[in-house]
Motif scaffolding. Structure first.
Motif, PDB file in Angstrom:
ATOM      1  N   ILE A  36      16.478 -32.447  16.491  1.00 19.18           N
ATOM      2  CA  ILE A  36      15.072 -32.800  16.297  1.00 19.18           C
ATOM      3  C   ILE A  36      14.833 -33.026  14.808  1.00 19.18           C
ATOM      4  CG2 ILE A  36      12.664 -32.139  16.706  1.00 19.18           C
ATOM      5  CD1 ILE A  36      13.662 -30.023  18.646  1.00 19.18           C
ATOM      6  N   GLU A  37      14.229 -34.132  14.472  1.00 18.84           N
ATOM      7  CA  GLU A  37      13.809 -34.402  13.093  1.00 18.84           C
ATOM      8  C   GLU A  37      12.300 -34.613  13.093  1.00 18.84           C
ATOM      9  OE1 GLU A  37      17.351 -36.414  10.645  1.00 18.84           O
ATOM     10  OE2 GLU A  37      16.589 -37.698  12.261  1.00 18.84           O
ATOM     11  N   PHE A  38      11.619 -33.990  12.107  1.00 18.63           N
ATOM     12  CA  PHE A  38      10.156 -34.083  12.085  1.00 18.63           C
ATOM     13  C   PHE A  38       9.646 -33.833  10.666  1.00 18.63           C
ATOM     14  CE2 PHE A  38      11.563 -29.861  13.286  1.00 18.63           C
ATOM     15  CZ  PHE A  38      10.813 -28.997  12.495  1.00 18.63           C
ATOM     16  N   LYS A  73       8.504 -22.122  21.061  1.00 17.86           N
ATOM     17  CA  LYS A  73       8.136 -20.781  21.526  1.00 17.86           C
ATOM     18  C   LYS A  73       7.716 -20.790  22.997  1.00 17.86           C
ATOM     19  CE  LYS A  73       5.155 -16.838  20.458  1.00 17.86           C
ATOM     20  NZ  LYS A  73       4.076 -16.310  19.601  1.00 17.86           N
ATOM     21  N   GLU A  74       6.857 -21.727  23.361  1.00 18.87           N
ATOM     22  CA  GLU A  74       6.308 -21.741  24.721  1.00 18.87           C
ATOM     23  C   GLU A  74       7.361 -22.102  25.760  1.00 18.87           C
ATOM     24  OE1 GLU A  74       2.882 -24.289  24.589  1.00 18.87           O
ATOM     25  OE2 GLU A  74       1.683 -22.849  23.448  1.00 18.87           O
ATOM     26  N   GLU A  75       8.337 -22.934  25.382  1.00 21.14           N
ATOM     27  CA  GLU A  75       9.391 -23.339  26.324  1.00 21.14           C
ATOM     28  C   GLU A  75      10.624 -22.428  26.238  1.00 21.14           C
ATOM     29  OE1 GLU A  75       9.145 -25.608  28.597  1.00 21.14           O
ATOM     30  OE2 GLU A  75       7.354 -26.716  28.005  1.00 21.14           O
ATOM     31  N   ASN A  76      10.534 -21.414  25.372  1.00 19.74           N
ATOM     32  CA  ASN A  76      11.633 -20.447  25.214  1.00 19.74           C
ATOM     33  C   ASN A  76      12.944 -21.149  24.857  1.00 19.74           C
ATOM     34  OD1 ASN A  76      12.626 -17.819  25.137  1.00 19.74           O
ATOM     35  ND2 ASN A  76      13.293 -17.868  27.265  1.00 19.74           N
ATOM     36  N   ILE A  77      12.891 -22.027  23.868  1.00 22.25           N
ATOM     37  CA  ILE A  77      14.035 -22.826  23.438  1.00 22.25           C
ATOM     38  C   ILE A  77      14.819 -22.079  22.358  1.00 22.25           C
ATOM     39  CG2 ILE A  77      14.691 -24.966  22.244  1.00 22.25           C
ATOM     40  CD1 ILE A  77      12.191 -26.264  23.541  1.00 22.25           C
ATOM     41  N   THR A  78      16.141 -22.112  22.474  1.00 23.84           N
ATOM     42  CA  THR A  78      17.005 -21.479  21.477  1.00 23.84           C
ATOM     43  C   THR A  78      17.277 -22.445  20.334  1.00 23.84           C
ATOM     44  OG1 THR A  78      18.087 -20.114  23.157  1.00 23.84           O
ATOM     45  CG2 THR A  78      19.252 -20.409  21.078  1.00 23.84           C
ATOM     46  N   VAL A  79      17.031 -22.002  19.113  1.00 20.34           N
ATOM     47  CA  VAL A  79      17.308 -22.813  17.919  1.00 20.34           C
ATOM     48  C   VAL A  79      18.652 -22.380  17.346  1.00 20.34           C
ATOM     49  CG1 VAL A  79      16.532 -23.445  15.606  1.00 20.34           C
ATOM     50  CG2 VAL A  79      14.847 -23.030  17.411  1.00 20.34           C
ATOM     51  N   SER A  80      19.608 -23.329  17.245  1.00 20.28           N
ATOM     52  CA  SER A  80      20.937 -22.978  16.738  1.00 20.28           C
ATOM     53  C   SER A  80      21.117 -23.346  15.269  1.00 20.28           C
ATOM     54  CB  SER A  80      22.030 -23.649  17.586  1.00 20.28           C
ATOM     55  OG  SER A  80      21.806 -25.030  17.709  1.00 20.28           O
ATOM     56  N   LYS A  81      20.370 -24.338  14.783  1.00 21.04           N
ATOM     57  CA  LYS A  81      20.411 -24.720  13.365  1.00 21.04           C
ATOM     58  C   LYS A  81      19.023 -25.156  12.940  1.00 21.04           C
ATOM     59  CE  LYS A  81      25.153 -26.571  13.153  1.00 21.04           C
ATOM     60  NZ  LYS A  81      25.944 -27.810  12.943  1.00 21.04           N
ATOM     61  N   GLN A  82      18.686 -24.926  11.669  1.00 20.86           N
ATOM     62  CA  GLN A  82      17.398 -25.416  11.174  1.00 20.86           C
ATOM     63  C   GLN A  82      17.428 -25.584   9.665  1.00 20.86           C
ATOM     64  OE1 GLN A  82      14.792 -22.449  12.826  1.00 20.86           O
ATOM     65  NE2 GLN A  82      14.949 -21.110  11.039  1.00 20.86           N
ATOM     66  N   MET A 139      16.325 -29.665  13.106  1.00 21.86           N
ATOM     67  CA  MET A 139      16.692 -28.517  13.943  1.00 21.86           C
ATOM     68  C   MET A 139      17.663 -28.973  15.019  1.00 21.86           C
ATOM     69  SD  MET A 139      12.900 -26.836  14.553  1.00 21.86           S
ATOM     70  CE  MET A 139      13.450 -25.592  15.674  1.00 21.86           C
ATOM     71  N   GLU A 140      18.533 -28.068  15.426  1.00 19.85           N
ATOM     72  CA  GLU A 140      19.322 -28.267  16.638  1.00 19.85           C
ATOM     73  C   GLU A 140      18.888 -27.203  17.623  1.00 19.85           C
ATOM     74  OE1 GLU A 140      23.568 -28.618  16.356  1.00 19.85           O
ATOM     75  OE2 GLU A 140      23.441 -30.185  14.809  1.00 19.85           O
ATOM     76  N   VAL A 141      18.589 -27.629  18.839  1.00 20.32           N
ATOM     77  CA  VAL A 141      18.071 -26.702  19.838  1.00 20.32           C
ATOM     78  C   VAL A 141      18.843 -26.832  21.144  1.00 20.32           C
ATOM     79  CG1 VAL A 141      15.745 -26.689  18.855  1.00 20.32           C
ATOM     80  CG2 VAL A 141      16.312 -28.343  20.644  1.00 20.32           C
ATOM     81  N   GLU A 142      18.845 -25.739  21.903  1.00 24.01           N
ATOM     82  CA  GLU A 142      19.443 -25.738  23.243  1.00 24.01           C
ATOM     83  C   GLU A 142      18.311 -25.761  24.258  1.00 24.01           C
ATOM     84  OE1 GLU A 142      22.185 -22.578  24.031  1.00 24.01           O
ATOM     85  OE2 GLU A 142      23.074 -22.683  22.027  1.00 24.01           O
ATOM     86  N   VAL A 143      18.372 -26.755  25.140  1.00 19.03           N
ATOM     87  CA  VAL A 143      17.345 -26.888  26.173  1.00 19.03           C
ATOM     88  C   VAL A 143      18.016 -26.792  27.539  1.00 19.03           C
ATOM     89  CG1 VAL A 143      15.490 -28.312  27.115  1.00 19.03           C
ATOM     90  CG2 VAL A 143      16.033 -28.434  24.678  1.00 19.03           C
TER      91      VAL A 143
END
Length: 205
Positions: A143-145, A158-167, A175-179
């Motif tokens: 994700i880029e923002f 937070k609301e989707e309970n997503i794991t952030v592996s890099k930021q 960010m890199e996230v696990e969905v």
């Protein structure tokens, strides 16, 4: 793996099991396994540990959809070692795992049925002593923002309970996230509504 299945069975810890038959000793080692680069290291480690063993036979399964596998008889008659090990992994439906069975020859030939039974039983022994866990199949996204969108992005995380592996937080954040596979469509839809926020699929774990 079916279209709607987003879990798989695996192990989190190493384990060891043993089977003896007519003087031969079969020592099975199981390892969590996600990368083929681990193979050389694991086999090398066991050859140092058991330099006098006659064979180091193995099989592994990888990936959440269980499609990647390899096996090796290491000098045993074809189909008597790697295949029985793999068949136990298939029957117990575990993936991201490697089992190596180290054999010390006891002087008596076991024959094809005896070898198949020995490698199968040694593998069953090591798995019986391990905790098999169920994990979710997750897609990794980049994700880029803009920094100004930080609150909106973190709210979804937070609301989707997503794991952030890099930021990395700067003027332009990364960010890199696990969905979880089952959540992907709804999560992407929420991020798409955030201004100056882009998603890019990387891989599935």
């Amino acid at each position: 793996m079916s279209l709607f299945e987003d879990t798989y069975r695996t192990i989190e810890d190493r384990g060891e099991g043993i089977f003896r038959d007519k003087g031969s000793k079969f020592i099975a080692y199981a390892y969590p396994f996600k990368d083929e680069d681990q193979l050389k290291e694991i086999i090398g480690e066991l050859k140092v540990l058991h330099p006098k063993a006659r064979h180091h036979c193995w099989a592994y399964r990888m990936s959440p959809d269980r499609t990647v596998y390899r096996l090796n008889d290491d000098g045993e008659p074809s189909g008597t070692a790697g295949r029985p090990i793999l068949n136990v992994l298939l029957s117990q439906d575990v993936t991201n795992i490697i089992v190596v069975v180290v054999r010390y020859f006891g002087g008596t030939l076991l024959g094809v049925p005896g070898l198949i039974n020995a490698y199968k039983t040694a593998t069953q022994e090591v798995l019986a002593g391990l905790n098999i866990v169920e994990k979710t199949v997750n897609d990794i996204y980049k994700i880029e923002f803009d920094y100004l969108a930080m609150n909106d992005v973190m709210r979804v995380v937070k609301e989707e309970n997503i794991t952030v592996s890099k930021q990395v937080f700067d003027n332009r954040c990364y960010m890199e996230v696990e969905v979880r596979k089952m959540q992907v469509n709804s999560v992407i839809a929420r991020f798409d509504k955030i201004d100056n926020c882009t998603l890019c699929y990387l891989r599935t774990i």
